[in-house]
Structure formats: structure tokens, C-alpha cells
Write a protein that holds these residues in place. Structure first.
Motif, PDB file in Angstrom:
ATOM      1  N   ALA A   1      -4.157   3.256  14.921  1.00 24.76           N
ATOM      2  CA  ALA A   1      -5.020   2.350  14.497  1.00 24.76           C
ATOM      3  C   ALA A   1      -5.256   1.906  13.375  1.00 24.76           C
ATOM      4  CB  ALA A   1      -6.377   3.510  14.583  1.00 24.76           C
ATOM      5  N   ALA A   2      -5.959   0.509  13.783  1.00 21.82           N
ATOM      6  CA  ALA A   2      -6.181  -0.551  12.224  1.00 21.82           C
ATOM      7  C   ALA A   2      -7.703   0.077  11.675  1.00 21.82           C
ATOM      8  CB  ALA A   2      -6.422  -1.514  13.350  1.00 21.82           C
TER       9      ALA A   2
ATOM     10  N   VAL B   1       1.183  -1.323  -0.122  1.00 26.02           N
ATOM     11  CA  VAL B   1       0.190  -0.129  -0.010  1.00 26.02           C
ATOM     12  C   VAL B   1       0.849   1.096  -0.438  1.00 26.02           C
ATOM     13  CG1 VAL B   1      -1.570   0.968   1.069  1.00 26.02           C
ATOM     14  CG2 VAL B   1      -1.832  -1.267   1.058  1.00 26.02           C
ATOM     15  N   PRO B   2       0.343   2.205  -0.866  1.00 29.16           N
ATOM     16  CA  PRO B   2       0.868   3.231  -0.861  1.00 29.16           C
ATOM     17  C   PRO B   2       1.435   4.066   0.315  1.00 29.16           C
ATOM     18  CG  PRO B   2       0.197   3.926  -3.055  1.00 29.16           C
ATOM     19  CD  PRO B   2      -0.569   2.345  -2.138  1.00 29.16           C
ATOM     20  N   VAL B   3       2.781   4.509   1.086  1.00 27.60           N
ATOM     21  CA  VAL B   3       2.240   5.352   2.501  1.00 27.60           C
ATOM     22  C   VAL B   3       0.991   6.648   2.027  1.00 27.60           C
ATOM     23  CG1 VAL B   3       3.530   7.178   3.537  1.00 27.60           C
ATOM     24  CG2 VAL B   3       4.655   5.071   2.766  1.00 27.60           C
TER      25      VAL B   3
ATOM     26  N   VAL C   1      -6.021  -5.371   5.709  1.00 28.02           N
ATOM     27  CA  VAL C   1      -5.879  -5.601   6.988  1.00 28.02           C
ATOM     28  C   VAL C   1      -4.618  -3.956   6.857  1.00 28.02           C
ATOM     29  CG1 VAL C   1      -6.049  -5.743   9.716  1.00 28.02           C
ATOM     30  CG2 VAL C   1      -7.209  -6.974   8.104  1.00 28.02           C
ATOM     31  N   MET C   2      -4.374  -2.716   7.625  1.00 26.58           N
ATOM     32  CA  MET C   2      -3.943  -2.268   7.313  1.00 26.58           C
ATOM     33  C   MET C   2      -3.885  -1.861   9.196  1.00 26.58           C
ATOM     34  SD  MET C   2      -2.607  -1.778   5.125  1.00 26.58           S
ATOM     35  CE  MET C   2      -1.067  -0.132   5.132  1.00 26.58           C
TER      36      MET C   2
ATOM     37  N   ASP D   1      -5.310   4.149   5.219  1.00 24.90           N
ATOM     38  CA  ASP D   1      -5.128   3.144   5.996  1.00 24.90           C
ATOM     39  C   ASP D   1      -3.880   2.671   5.978  1.00 24.90           C
ATOM     40  OD1 ASP D   1      -8.249   3.078   5.329  1.00 24.90           O
ATOM     41  OD2 ASP D   1      -7.223   0.995   4.230  1.00 24.90           O
ATOM     42  N   PHE D   2      -2.907   3.054   5.464  1.00 22.04           N
ATOM     43  CA  PHE D   2      -1.027   3.483   5.829  1.00 22.04           C
ATOM     44  C   PHE D   2      -1.188   4.368   6.852  1.00 22.04           C
ATOM     45  CE2 PHE D   2       2.889   4.117   6.353  1.00 22.04           C
ATOM     46  CZ  PHE D   2       3.459   2.747   5.787  1.00 22.04           C
ATOM     47  N   GLN D   3      -1.605   5.794   7.141  1.00 22.72           N
ATOM     48  CA  GLN D   3      -1.274   6.888   7.491  1.00 22.72           C
ATOM     49  C   GLN D   3      -2.354   5.947   8.721  1.00 22.72           C
ATOM     50  OE1 GLN D   3       0.543   9.306   7.302  1.00 22.72           O
ATOM     51  NE2 GLN D   3       0.911   8.736   5.062  1.00 22.72           N
TER      52      GLN D   3
END
Lengths: 300, 668
Positions: free
Chosen positions: B143-144, B129-131, B158-159, B135-137
Motif C-alpha cells: 500500500a502506498a 526511513v526505518p523499516v 512517498v513510500m 509507512d515502510f511496512q
């Protein structure tokens, strides 16, 4: 209806007049934005001036901590923010000194080495002020407590005192005063030695105890008490007894050569004690019983 | 009687039902949509929660132990700074390999906060996933997040923050891809089932609502129809009532006005209905009305309109008929009505009075026509003909009557009426023996009005009853006055046949006599001859009662009407007054002379006295004396005046008495 509204309007006018009168009276001018911050202390220019020039120049002090010691210092749910009494105290000290006081996560066992090496300016990690450690650092004392024996809920091995640990295994964080206490206890056990399990963080010690791989874990009273009362952990842990062993002082460890910082921290702490901020922060974390009445260095 | 088109009402009810159905469909569909949408969202949320929980387990049971192996190297921050030790990397491979191979975990990556791939299941370090992905952030911030990715099969990504050790410190981001297809399928199945259940339930609910709506609209429709029918129909006979008649007749008349059609409006009043009601009871009266309505119906065409206006009054609208045609039709109806019927064992024959007004001849609006028909009907009632076409003349003052009636009612209250008295002298001596009370109306605007102006109107309504009562009372009071002045004159009061029909009239007379202390023989009640031709039995009974009090009875206007002589036989008649028509002509008309002579003889034969009315000349006066007439009355003798102005002296003919004396007497 109209009578009522007219009465309300009249009352409103009266109120405006009355408040206008009040503002005219001599009163304390309150700084904007300061009203809702309880016990906020102003920056002390004199103390700021006494800080070592390097610190004044970079504007922050870095204190190393092992954030596995709720409620003193631990990670918030996000896994990145350090919260607890000590981060709050550090921030308050920074306010007084006019610099930012940062808490940096590190390994407890090597914390003093890092300070000596100059990586950090000090240690603020519930570190007990002991004679041995004074060889390497000076301590600005900010907390007073003893050590508790933490066992599994139900105390399956019937541990009541340190002596009962003979013949069992007990865990402590590497490099802590409690690890030393276990060594001292082991010496008295004779043929039934204590197996001491030293772990890199206090949390790891608690994992061992939770899994039943050790009978007890030694730690300071405040986090032990926190564990036995917090709803997430109270089902698994209890105190072996109410006794606090070898009560002593916690201190912010500062390099022995950095007298200026040491004294500045001491004076700043005294300022916090005097202003009530210190007491307020203790109360927030339910630690009021462990407060000190005077900021001291190396217990004096 | 006439059929109302039923179609528009049906259409309006089906529209009402459709509205009901549509209106209840909206909330039902909205509710369904809302529930299904909620359920879908909950299902998706549940799927994500499951993914998060699964990732958590993987993180704690697979990843954290692998990272915790070895020294405290990991502690103190960001994985991307240090990467993994060889040992940690190897442990990661070992612990994730099987799951990745079996597909339980599709992909697994450890990322530093900078996004650097520290470990990936396939060894590559460029995927992921791109930074900048939110969701990555979020995961980097602690936070999930779970997200369903729909590709060839569904996958949940899931991140979540990577908690490497027991301290709870996050050292990076764990990126896990878990198979979601089976979960999604199960959730889809659940959703489908739920939708079916809810849809079925709502459909059933809707069906119930629709049934209810249908049932209610049907009930409403029936109720409304009943109400409408009740509002427009007479409950007893089922005939249209006055309101319905007016509406329908108005419509017909409007049409007629436009198309120039002709027709007739007929008012019908049953004779002696009241008698049936009184003697046989209301039940019999009702039965009578029912029978009468049926006979009416039987005699009419389908285009004719029949209505019962109330009581024993009926109305007919006969479109397209001329006067003679209408009369012919009504004669048929009359004959049907007259057929004998048996009520409560009593054989009856019903007679009715028909008043006809023709349009456009007698008017083209209903009100006008009914008024004229009413006039005609009353004309018939008074006369002998029972089917009367409005003549346009005669008592055409129906409207004015209403005004007069209203004013007269006030006149009675305000005491605007006065009594004048006309003397009646004995023949041949000329001594005044009685005064006839004649009512006058001192109208505040129109001045003194003679009875002819208002008495017909009074008689037409019930006002004649209180009016007569007032006259009686006043006359008896006035009589006290002249008695005190030394005169022993009797007083005559005219009584309408309506008075005789009112119950308790004899009692009233008796009471007034007692009240004033008048001897009964000093009161004479004059009854018009036609009164005797009406409800004979009743009138006879009342007259007998009055006569029994000792009061004298007089037959007024004798010879003008149609009195059957047989009526006179049973009556206790004290006096017969010959109508002025005959009296005026006696000097030159032999026939009148013959009639008057016969009447005098007849009266004497019956034991009654005879009074000649309208005596205006000395010639007549003399002739009457010669003919043996008992009493005389007329302008020659004295005009009606307030009683104090009545000449109390002996009347003498001008030849036998000086003119001066007469004038002196009049002026007294």
C-alpha cells in the motif's frame, strides 16, 4: 401494549420449546467452523501416507509459477500475493494431501529445468502438456483449453487467423506452447516471415501488443478472454477470432522420477473433482468451460 | 393615569436579544469551524494524492524501465536479496540524475523488503526511513503512503511498493521525497481564500440572523407591551381597567398598611347613563364615557388612581387624603362632570353618585373598601346626596346580601317563598275591602323570614324583578281562591322601582291579569314613594301604562320620603298610604295629626282614597274615622296571615264588639 408484549413473550417461549424439540431429533452433526466453507474437502490420510517421505517430513510442496497470467495466476494489487484459479487449486490439493502447497514465482522458460534440478517439486503455471515436455516431466492434467490470438482493439491489421500473422510481428512468452505455435506458423509463411518476439513474461508480451510493437500476442484462451472482458483492459484488446487453436490440456509438471508425488496429485485432483470443489473453484474464476472431468496423467 | 417604569422591560428585551444573538452565534461558528476543518483536511488529502500520483509516474517512467533493462534477472522476488546489476544501477543513475539535480525529486531510494538500500540518489546506503516505520511496512505490504514533512521547506515523502515490471510484482519499496512547498503554498492560499469566503458568508448570515432576532424581539416587545396595555386598560377610555385597578390599589394599600398612610377608595356610578345609551345609542354612550373620563382626569392629581371598572362604573383611589379632603376633591369632580355637554346635538348634564370608603378607617383591604364604598354609593343613589362617605352603619350588610341573593335565587327555584295577606278595612264600617300581599321566606335553616331581611338584597340586585313577578302571579292566583270562596277583596302588591325600569312590565301585568281572568280594578300596585323620585319620566310613563290597564296605583309610605308634590300631579294615583310613623303618633302629637289631616285632604283633593298604615290601637282607629280617612290597615285589624286565615267578618272595635268574637274571627 401490555397485551402485545405478553403475546410476544408467549410466542418466544413457544419458539424456545419448538427449537428444543428440534435439537432432540436425530440430525447431522455439523463440525464447527465448516459451515461457511463451500466444498471443503477433508484431508485424505491414505494419500498423505503415499507422499514421498521428504515431502511428508517438510510438510509442503513447492510449485513454480509465472504470475502474469490472469485469471489463472497473477499478482494481486499489493504486488506480492499470487491469486487466481491455480493458487486456489494448489491450496485445495494441499488440503487433501495434508501438506501446504506453495506457489513460488519463477521464470516460465526455465521452470522445467528448476524442477529437474530439484529446486521445486513441480510447475503449476498454465503449462500445456506437450509431447516435447513429457520428455522432461510428467503432467497431471487439470485443465483443458486452446490458444487464442489477441490483437489490439479494432484489430488494425485485420488478423483473423494464424496465417494472417505472416509478414507481421507477434509476441509470446518465452518457452511457452504459443511460442512454438508461432514458430510452426512462421514455417508456412515463406517470403513473408513472422517476426517472433519472445518475452520473459506474458505481461511483457501484452505490453508489446498494447504499445503496437507487435500485431498480435498468442496466449491461452482463458487469460485472453479475461483481458478482453476486464474493464481495465477491454478498451485495448480483443480476440482476433473466437477460434481456439490446438486445444490441449494443462498439467502440473512433476519430475519424471517423482511418481509418488505425481500420483498423489492426480488422486487428490480426482478427489476434488468428485467432491465438487474443483467445479466450484472453476466457477469462481468463470472458467467452468475449461474443466476436465477426470484427473489424468500425460493425457491418459 | 400612572406611569409604569419602562426600564425593566427594556432590559429584559435586550437580554432576550443577547440570548438570540449568542444562540445563533454558536451554530454559525460551529458550522464555520466544521467547514474550514473539512476543507483543510481535503486540501491536505489532495496534496498527498498529488504526491502519490507524481511518485507513481516516477516509478513507472523512470525506475521500472531502468530495472527492466537487461535480463529477467529481477524476477522472482526481493530486491534486497540480489541488488541491482551494474547495468541497472547505471541506468538508474542516468534516469534520476537530472531530476535530483534540478530538485524535482529531492531524494529517491530503492529499498528491499528488509530495508536494505539498493539504490539512493546520493550513493549513500545508510539513510532512509526505518523499516519499523508504519509507512515502510505499509509500502512493503503493497500500500502506498504519503506524508508531508515540515522542515525548512515542506516536503512530501512517498513510500510505495516498487512494481518493477508489467506483471505487477512488487520487488521492494520506493522511497521518494518530492518538493511540496509550492503545492502547500497553493493549498494554503486556497484554504485562506475559502476561509475568507465562508467566514464572510457566515458573518453576513449571522448579521441577517441578528437583524431578524433584533426585529423579532422588538416586535415581540411591542406586541407584549400592547397586550399588557390592553389587558390592563379599558379600550374605550384608555383608563386602567378593573384588573389594573385591583393590582395597583392592592400595592398602594399594602404600602399604606406598612406606613400607616390614609386615603380613600371611591366608587362612582353615573346617573342616567343607561338612558343616554338607550335613547341616543351606544355611540353617544361611548362618547359620553370618553368625555367623562377626561373630566375625571382633569379633576385629579397625578398620584390619584382612576379606573373604569365597566359600564358606567368608575373607581378612584385617592391616597393620602382624609374624608373631607376626598369630598372636597370629588365635589370639584362632580361639578366638572355636571358641566353641560352636547351629544348628538342634545345638551346633557351628567350626574354621578360617589361612594367613599376611607382607609384604614373602613378597612385596609381593597375588597372590603370597595364593598363599603359600594354601599355608600347606593345609599347616595337612594337618597339625595351624591357624595356619601360610608357611615359604618345602615346598610352595611353588603357581604351578607350576596349570600342572601344567592340563597334567594334558590328560594325562587324551590318555591320557598310564601305570601301572607294583611286585610285593609273600609272606614268607618270596618268591612274588609282588600288584602295586601306580603312576601315571606320559609328559609330551610332560618325559619320564616320577614321581607326586611331579604328584600333590600333583592332590590339591590336584579332579583327583585323575578321576585315581584312571582308575587304578582301568586297573589292573583290566591285571589282566585278567595273569589271562589265568595270574597270580592282586591289584592295589593308592592312593586319596586326596579320593576318599573324593566322594559315590558305593563305587558307582564296585562298578561297575568288575562291569564287569571282578574278584572283589573281588583289589583292594586303599591309603589314606594321614593320610586317617584327616581327616573321620573320613565316611571311616569310606565305607571301611566299600568293605570291604563285599569289597575289601581297606590303610593306607599307617603310622607316618609322626599316626594315632590309635583310628581303626584301627573300620576293616575288611586290610593295614598300614609306612612305608619305619622299614624302611630296621631293620638298624642299635634304635628302628626296636622300632617295626616293634610294628607287626607290632599289625597281627596287629588281624587285618591287614603289608607292609614300601622293602625295598632283603637284610639288611633277612632281618630282616623273622625279625620275622614278612607281605609285602615294594621295589627289592630289583622296581622299578615295566609289568606284562608283572614277574618272575613266586619271589623269592630273591642268596645263595640266582644273580645270573644274577635278571637273567634282571628282563629278562623
Amino acid at each position: 401494549m401490555s397485551l402485545l408484549s405478553r403475546a410476544a413473550a408467549a410466542a418466544g417461549i413457544a419458539l424456545v420449546l419448538a427449537s428444543g424439540g428440534c435439537t432432540g431429533a436425530p440430525g447431522v452433526a455439523v463440525q464447527a467452523g465448516a459451515v461457511d466453507e463451500v466444498g471443503t474437502v477433508a484431508m485424505d490420510e491414505a494419500l498423505h501416507a503415499k507422499l514421498p517421505e521428504t515431502i511428508r517430513m517438510r510438510g509442503f510442496v513447492r510449485l513454480v509459477t509465472d504470475a502474469s497470467y490472469a485469471p489463472m495466476e497473477y499478482f494481486a494489487a499489493d504486488g506480492r500475493t499470487i491469486i487466481g484459479f491455480e493458487p486456489d487449486l494448489a491450496a485445495a490439493l494441499g488440503e487433501v494431501l495434508g501438506v501446504r502447497v506453495e506457489m513460488v514465482v519463477g521464470v516460465f522458460n526455465t521452470a522445467l529445468d528448476e524442477v529437474s534440478a530439484g529446486t521445486y517439486d513441480g510447475v503449476l503455471s498454465s503449462m500445456t502438456d506437450t509431447e516435447d515436455r513429457r520428455d522432461r516431466a510428467d503432467f497431471v492434467n487439470y485443465f483443458s483449453t486452446g490458444t487464442s490470438i489477441l490483437v489490439q482493439r479494432g484489430n488494425p491489421k485485420g488478423v483473423r487467423s494464424l496465417d494472417d500473422l505472416c509478414g507481421h510481428s507477434a509476441a509470446a512468452e518465452t518457452g511457452t506452447f504459443q511460442e512454438e505455435m508461432l514458430r510452426q506458423t512462421a514455417k508456412k509463411c515463406g517470403s513473408r516471415p513472422v517476426r517472433i518476439v519472445s518475452l520473459p513474461t506474458n505481461a511483457d508480451a501484452l505490453v508489446e501488443l498494447r504499445l503496437g510493437r507487435v500485431v498480435a500476442a498468442l496466449q491461452d484462451y482463458p487469460p485472453a478472454s479475461y483481458l478482453t472482458t476486464d474493464e481495465r483492459t477491454s478498451a485495448f484488446f480483443e480476440l482476433a477470432s473466437d477460434e481456439q487453436y490446438e486445444p490441449g490440456l494443462f498439467g502440473i509438471a512433476v519430475d519424471k522420477h517423482n511418481v509418488a508425488l505425481r500420483d498423489c496429485l492426480r488422486d487428490a485432483l480426482q478427489r476434488l473433482i468428485d467432491s465438487g470443489t474443483y467445479g466450484d473453484l472453476l466457477a469462481r474464476w468463470e472458467l467452468s468451460a475449461s474443466g476436465v472431468s477426470k484427473a489424468t496423467v500425460n493425457g491418459a | 393615569m400612572w406611569l409604569r417604569p419602562a426600564r425593566p422591560r427594556v432590559r429584559s428585551t435586550s437580554r432576550l436579544f443577547a440570548t438570540f444573538a449568542a444562540a445563533s452565534l454558536v451554530p454559525v461558528v460551529a458550522l464555520g469551524a466544521l467547514v474550514v476543518q473539512d476543507y483543510r483536511r481535503d486540501a491536505a488529502e489532495q496534496g498527498r494524492a498529488q504526491g502519490l500520483a507524481q511518485a507513481d509516474v516516477i516509478a513507472q517512467m523512470v525506475v521500472a524501465p531502468a530495472l527492466n533493462s537487461g535480463e529477467a534477472h529481477i524476477l522472482g522476488g526481493d530486491l534486497s536479496r540480489r541488488g541491482l546489476t551494474a547495468e541497472q544501477y547505471e541506468r538508474m543513475r542516468e534516469s534520476t540524475g537530472l531530476a535530483v539535480y534540478r530538485g524535482s525529486v529531492q531524494h529517491l531510494r530503492l529499498r528491499g523488503f528488509t530495508g536494505r538500500v539498493i539504490f539512493s540518489d546520493d550513493g549513500s546506503s545508510s539513510n532512509g526511513v526505518p523499516v519499523s516505520d508504519p509507512d515502510f511496512q505499509a509500502a512493503a505490504a503493497g500500500a502506498a503512503r504519503a506524508k508531508v514533512i515540515i522542515g525548512r521547506t515542506q516536503t512530501i515523502r512517498v513510500m510505495q511498493p516498487l512494481f518493477a515490471g508489467a506483471t505487477g510484482q512488487s520487488v521492494g519499496v520506493l522511497e521518494v521525497y518530492l518538493p511540496y512547498q509550492s503545492i502547500a503554498d497553493r493549498l494554503d492560499h486556497q484554504v485562506t481564500q475559502t476561509v475568507r469566503r465562508i467566514g464572510g458568508g457566515l458573518a453576513a448570515l449571522y448579521l441577517v440572523l441578528a437583524l431578524l432576532a433584533w426585529w423579532i424581539t422588538r416586535s415581540l416587545r411591542r406586541y407584549a407591551a400592547d397586550q399588557r396595555h390592553n389587558a390592563l386598560h379599558d379600550a374605550l377610555t384608555g383608563l386602567p381597567n378593573r384588573v389594573a385597578f385591583r393590582a395597583e390599589a392592592d400595592a398602594v394599600l399594602n404600602q399604606a398598611r406598612r406606613d400607616g398612610e390614609t386615603g380613600a377608595v371611591v366608587l362612582v356610578d353615573l346617573n342616567r347613563f343607561k338612558e343616554v345609551n338607550d335613547t341616543l345609542g351606544h355611540h353617544a354612550g361611548d362618547e359620553l364615557l370618553r368625555v367623562v373620563s377626561e373630566r375625571f382626569r382633569a379633576g385629579l392629581d397625578s398620584r390619584d388612581l382612576l379606573a373604569r371598572l365597566g359600564g358606567d362604573e368608575f373607581a378612584l383611589l385617592l391616597p393620602g387624603r382624609t374624608g373631607p379632603e376626598a369630598v372636597a376633591l370629588l365635589e370639584g369632580v362632580r361639578d366638572r362632570l355636571a358641566e353641560e355637554m352636547v351629544l348628538d346635538g342634545v345638551p346633557l348634564s351628567i350626574e354621578a353618585s360617589f361612594g367613599i370608603a376611607l382607609y384604614p378607617e373602613h378597612g385596609d383591604h381593597l375588597q372590603e373598601l370597595t364593598q363599603h364604598a359600594d354601599v355608600a354609593m347606593y345609599q347616595g343613589k337612594r337618597g339625595t346626596a351624591d357624595i356619601v362617605i360610608y357611615s359604618g352603619t345602615g346598610v352595611a350588610h353588603s357581604h351578607q346580601w350576596l349570600v342572601v341573593q344567592a340563597e334567594l335565587r334558590h328560594a325562587l327555584e324551590r318555591d320557598e317563598l310564601v305570601l301572607h295577606y294583611q286585610p285593609k278595612v273600609n272606614l268607618p264600617d270596618g268591612a274588609v275591602i282588600a288584602l295586601e300581599a306580603l312576601v315571606r321566606w320559609e328559609h330551610p335553616e332560618r325559619g320564616l323570614l320577614p321581607p326586611g331581611v331579604f328584600l333590600p338584597a333583592a332590590e339591590h340586585s336584579g332579583l327583585i324583578v323575578p321576585l315581584t313577578e312571582w308575587v304578582l302571579r301568586r297573589a292573583l292566583t290566591d285571589q282566585l281562591g278567595w273569589t271562589a270562596a265568595g270574597q270580592s277583596w282586591a289584592v295589593s302588591v308592592n312593586v319596586s322601582v326596579r320593576n318599573l325600569e324593566v322594559a315590558g312590565f305593563p305587558d307582564l301585568v296585562a298578561a297575568l291579569l288575562a291569564e287569571t281572568g282578574t278584572p283589573p280594578e281588583r289589583l292594586v300596585l303599591e309603589v314606594t314613594e321614593t320610586a317617584l323620585a327616581g327616573d321620573v319620566e320613565r316611571v311616569e310613563r310606565v305607571l301611566a301604562q299600568v293605570a291604563a290597564l285599569g289597575v289601581g296605583l297606590s303610593v306607599d309610605d307617603f310622607g316618609a320620603g322626599f316626594t315632590s308634590l309635583s310628581h303626584l300631579r301627573g300620576q293616575p294615583v288611586a290610593e295614598i298610604k300614609i306612612d305608619r310613623k305619622f299614624v302611630a303618633d296621631v293620638t298624642h302629637d299635634p304635628q302628626s295629626r296636622a300632617i295626616v289631616r293634610s294628607v287626607i285632604e290632599l289625597a281627596h283633593g287629588l281624587g285618591s282614597r287614603v289608607t292609614a298604615e300601622g293602625v295598632e290601637t283603637a284610639e288611633v282607629y277612632r281618630w282616623l274615622i273622625d279625620a275622614g280617612c278612607d281605609e285602615a290597615q294594621g295589627y289592630l285589624i289583622g296581622r299578615p296571615v295566609p289568606w284562608p286565615q283572614v277574618d272575613a267578618g266586619i271589623f269592630g272595635l273591642p268596645g263595640e264588639m266582644s273580645e270573644a268574637t274577635m278571637i273567634e274571627g282571628m282563629s278562623r
